[in-house]
Design a protein around this motif. Structure first.
Motif, PDB file in Angstrom:
ATOM      1  N   GLY A 116       0.830  -1.215  -0.215  1.00 41.49           N
ATOM      2  CA  GLY A 116       0.013   0.023   0.085  1.00 41.49           C
ATOM      3  C   GLY A 116       0.921   1.164   0.033  1.00 41.49           C
ATOM      4  O   GLY A 116       2.117   1.199   0.167  1.00 41.49           O
ATOM      5  N   PHE A 117       0.322   2.392  -0.041  1.00 45.12           N
ATOM      6  CA  PHE A 117       0.792   3.680  -0.183  1.00 45.12           C
ATOM      7  C   PHE A 117       0.706   4.659   1.096  1.00 45.12           C
ATOM      8  O   PHE A 117      -0.576   4.523   1.216  1.00 45.12           O
ATOM      9  CB  PHE A 117       0.514   4.409  -1.520  1.00 45.12           C
ATOM     10  N   VAL A 118       1.672   5.059   1.497  1.00 47.98           N
ATOM     11  CA  VAL A 118       1.318   6.093   2.692  1.00 47.98           C
ATOM     12  C   VAL A 118       1.800   7.265   2.433  1.00 47.98           C
ATOM     13  O   VAL A 118       2.909   7.588   2.409  1.00 47.98           O
ATOM     14  CB  VAL A 118       2.201   5.526   4.294  1.00 47.98           C
ATOM     15  N   PHE A 119       0.853   8.210   2.015  1.00 46.72           N
ATOM     16  CA  PHE A 119       1.167   9.723   1.442  1.00 46.72           C
ATOM     17  C   PHE A 119       1.345  10.589   2.525  1.00 46.72           C
ATOM     18  O   PHE A 119       0.378  10.434   3.465  1.00 46.72           O
ATOM     19  CB  PHE A 119       0.067  10.102   0.522  1.00 46.72           C
ATOM     20  N   THR A 120       2.222  11.594   2.438  1.00 46.45           N
ATOM     21  CA  THR A 120       2.530  12.371   3.755  1.00 46.45           C
ATOM     22  C   THR A 120       3.208  13.645   3.202  1.00 46.45           C
ATOM     23  O   THR A 120       3.977  13.536   2.043  1.00 46.45           O
ATOM     24  CB  THR A 120       3.376  11.825   4.714  1.00 46.45           C
ATOM     25  N   ASN A 121       3.325  14.770   3.729  1.00 51.46           N
ATOM     26  CA  ASN A 121       4.218  15.636   3.541  1.00 51.46           C
ATOM     27  C   ASN A 121       4.839  16.086   4.936  1.00 51.46           C
ATOM     28  O   ASN A 121       5.579  17.242   4.775  1.00 51.46           O
ATOM     29  CB  ASN A 121       3.249  17.127   3.150  1.00 51.46           C
ATOM     30  N   SER A 122       4.654  15.366   5.841  1.00 52.69           N
ATOM     31  CA  SER A 122       5.376  15.489   7.215  1.00 52.69           C
ATOM     32  C   SER A 122       6.801  14.980   7.030  1.00 52.69           C
ATOM     33  O   SER A 122       7.283  14.380   5.961  1.00 52.69           O
ATOM     34  CB  SER A 122       4.459  15.147   8.228  1.00 52.69           C
ATOM     35  N   ASP A 123       7.361  15.085   8.299  1.00 48.99           N
ATOM     36  CA  ASP A 123       8.810  14.447   8.366  1.00 48.99           C
ATOM     37  C   ASP A 123       8.569  13.247   8.338  1.00 48.99           C
ATOM     38  O   ASP A 123       7.935  12.358   9.010  1.00 48.99           O
ATOM     39  CB  ASP A 123       9.478  14.903   9.691  1.00 48.99           C
ATOM     40  N   LEU A 124       9.470  12.421   7.393  1.00 50.25           N
ATOM     41  CA  LEU A 124       9.671  10.973   7.123  1.00 50.25           C
ATOM     42  C   LEU A 124       9.957  10.089   8.193  1.00 50.25           C
ATOM     43  O   LEU A 124       9.195   8.878   8.629  1.00 50.25           O
ATOM     44  CB  LEU A 124      10.253  10.659   5.876  1.00 50.25           C
ATOM     45  N   GLU A 219       8.853  -0.797   2.994  1.00 55.48           N
ATOM     46  CA  GLU A 219       9.697  -1.414   1.812  1.00 55.48           C
ATOM     47  C   GLU A 219      10.648  -0.200   1.333  1.00 55.48           C
ATOM     48  O   GLU A 219      11.800  -0.603   1.255  1.00 55.48           O
ATOM     49  CB  GLU A 219       8.801  -2.072   0.852  1.00 55.48           C
ATOM     50  N   MET A 220       9.998   0.788   0.800  1.00 54.84           N
ATOM     51  CA  MET A 220      10.808   1.884  -0.102  1.00 54.84           C
ATOM     52  C   MET A 220      10.343   3.273   0.311  1.00 54.84           C
ATOM     53  O   MET A 220       9.168   3.250   0.857  1.00 54.84           O
ATOM     54  CB  MET A 220      10.696   1.384  -1.463  1.00 54.84           C
ATOM     55  N   VAL A 221      10.860   4.135   0.111  1.00 58.57           N
ATOM     56  CA  VAL A 221      10.552   5.615   0.359  1.00 58.57           C
ATOM     57  C   VAL A 221      10.810   6.565  -0.812  1.00 58.57           C
ATOM     58  O   VAL A 221      11.789   6.208  -1.706  1.00 58.57           O
ATOM     59  CB  VAL A 221      11.603   5.986   1.598  1.00 58.57           C
ATOM     60  N   TYR A 222       9.970   7.190  -1.171  1.00 54.36           N
ATOM     61  CA  TYR A 222       9.788   7.926  -2.290  1.00 54.36           C
ATOM     62  C   TYR A 222       9.455   9.443  -1.670  1.00 54.36           C
ATOM     63  O   TYR A 222       8.759   9.818  -0.949  1.00 54.36           O
ATOM     64  CB  TYR A 222       8.507   7.765  -3.193  1.00 54.36           C
ATOM     65  N   ASP A 223      10.589  10.317  -2.134  1.00 47.53           N
ATOM     66  CA  ASP A 223      10.860  11.642  -1.562  1.00 47.53           C
ATOM     67  C   ASP A 223      11.019  12.616  -2.708  1.00 47.53           C
ATOM     68  O   ASP A 223      12.216  12.612  -3.557  1.00 47.53           O
ATOM     69  CB  ASP A 223      11.795  11.859  -0.546  1.00 47.53           C
TER      70      ASP A 223
END
Length: 332
Positions: A116-124, A219-223
């Motif tokens: 799944g995807f966890v969308f955010t604009n906060s501190d990772l 699993e992975m981070v998208y920034d």
């Protein structure tokens, strides 16, 4: 014969039934067109609104636990999006066709398995800490893969002597203390990646050990277009400063050894030249400069040379007695 004819009843005609998954209405049990259209629009909206996300694995996560995680992430303006992989791939492809060259399309190979995807604009790092804090302990189930190493600690148990044979089957050394079985030493039961067997699951259940914890696994981070491993989030500013200082020292050392001036080596070259000038000023009484005066004051002045000692009187050496003449040889 009449009795036989009257008692004869024709066999009921067999009705052929189809499996449930072949029934025509089975294929209409998915999402409706309106729901699909809403999902497509929702995911595209999240892609355009948020610049960061986690690709998370949701194996063995129940609906109640998922709801608790959503509530915990709500103050951080973070949204969890789940869905079928086929739909998510199609949405990403359509978004890539509408926005050629967009880096979000690089996530397409990662859409596989139960993710799944966890969308955010906060501190990772803060969001990841919330995800790790909402992990739930769970018992070991038969056939499951062990996510961590499992060690049965030494100590007393609540099992009676009748269970001794069971422990012996698993090659666990035990002894009887006060009518209870006591494990004499720690036993490595499972290693990471091993499949849980029936005996291991029964033993852990008997000892009331819940070795596994389940939750959303990053699993992975998208920034902002960059995709990297979650271990990068463990790198703090202090670690970066230490690594940069080490690299800078290596560059300066190489430049000084090769006698090739660089930005990293120029301060060291100036410092070495200053040390040379100070050493000259300290040794020369007739030469000095302002910056060297402080160092010259710290060096004690050399003591005046001692006067030459008077010449020692030569003692008259005793005259050596002449050597005795050799004795004449006798004729006898």
């Amino acid at each position: 014969d009449e009795v036989r004819l009257n008692s004869f009843k024709p066999r009921a005609r067999a009705v052929r039934t189809f499996p449930r998954f072949l029934h025509p209405h089975f294929f209409n049990m998915g999402m409706s067109k309106e729901r699909k259209a809403w999902y497509f629009g929702r995911m595209e909206e999240l892609i355009q609104t948020y610049s960061k996300l986690f690709v998370v694995s949701v194996d063995n996560v129940g609906s109640n636990q998922m709801q608790q995680i959503r509530l915990a992430l709500r103050p951080l303006d973070t949204v969890i999006l789940m869905g079928k992989n086929t739909m998510m791939r199609k949405i990403i492809k359509n978004f890539g066709e509408a926005n050629p060259g967009h880096p979000f399309c690089n996530l397409l190979p990662l859409v596989k398995g139960n993710i799944g995807f966890v969308f955010t604009n906060s501190d990772l790092a803060e969001v990841r800490d919330v995800l790790e804090a909402n992990r739930v302990p769970a018992p070991a189930r038969v056939g499951a893969l062990a996510p961590v190493d499992v060690v049965v600690p030494a100590g007393p148990t609540d099992s009676g002597p009748e269970k001794t044979a069971f422990f012996q089957t698993l090659q666990i050394a035990t002894k009887i203390v006060k009518g209870r079985i006591e494990i004499t030493s720690d036993v490595p039961l499972l290693s990471k990646g091993d499949k849980v067997g029936a005996s291991e699951a029964q033993l852990l259940q008997m000892l009331d050990i819940r070795p596994f914890t389940y939750g959303l696994i990053v699993e992975m981070v998208y920034d902002s277009g960059s995709i990297y491993s979650p271990e990068v989030l463990d790198i703090t500013d202090e670690v970066l400063e230490a690594k940069f200082s080490m690299a800078l020292c290596n560059v300066a050392s190489l430049s000084l050894a090769a006698n090739y001036p660089t930005i990293a080596s120029v301060p060291h070259s100036i410092c070495n030249a200053f040390k040379t000038l100070v050493s000259i000023a300290v040794e020369c009484d007739s030469y000095s400069f302002e910056k060297a005066d402080a160092y010259k004051a710290l060096v004690p002045k050399a003591a005046p040379k001692a006067e030459a000692a008077p010449a020692e009187e030569k003692e008259a050496a005793p005259a050596e007695e002449p050597a005795a003449a050799p004795a004449a040889k006798s004729d006898y």
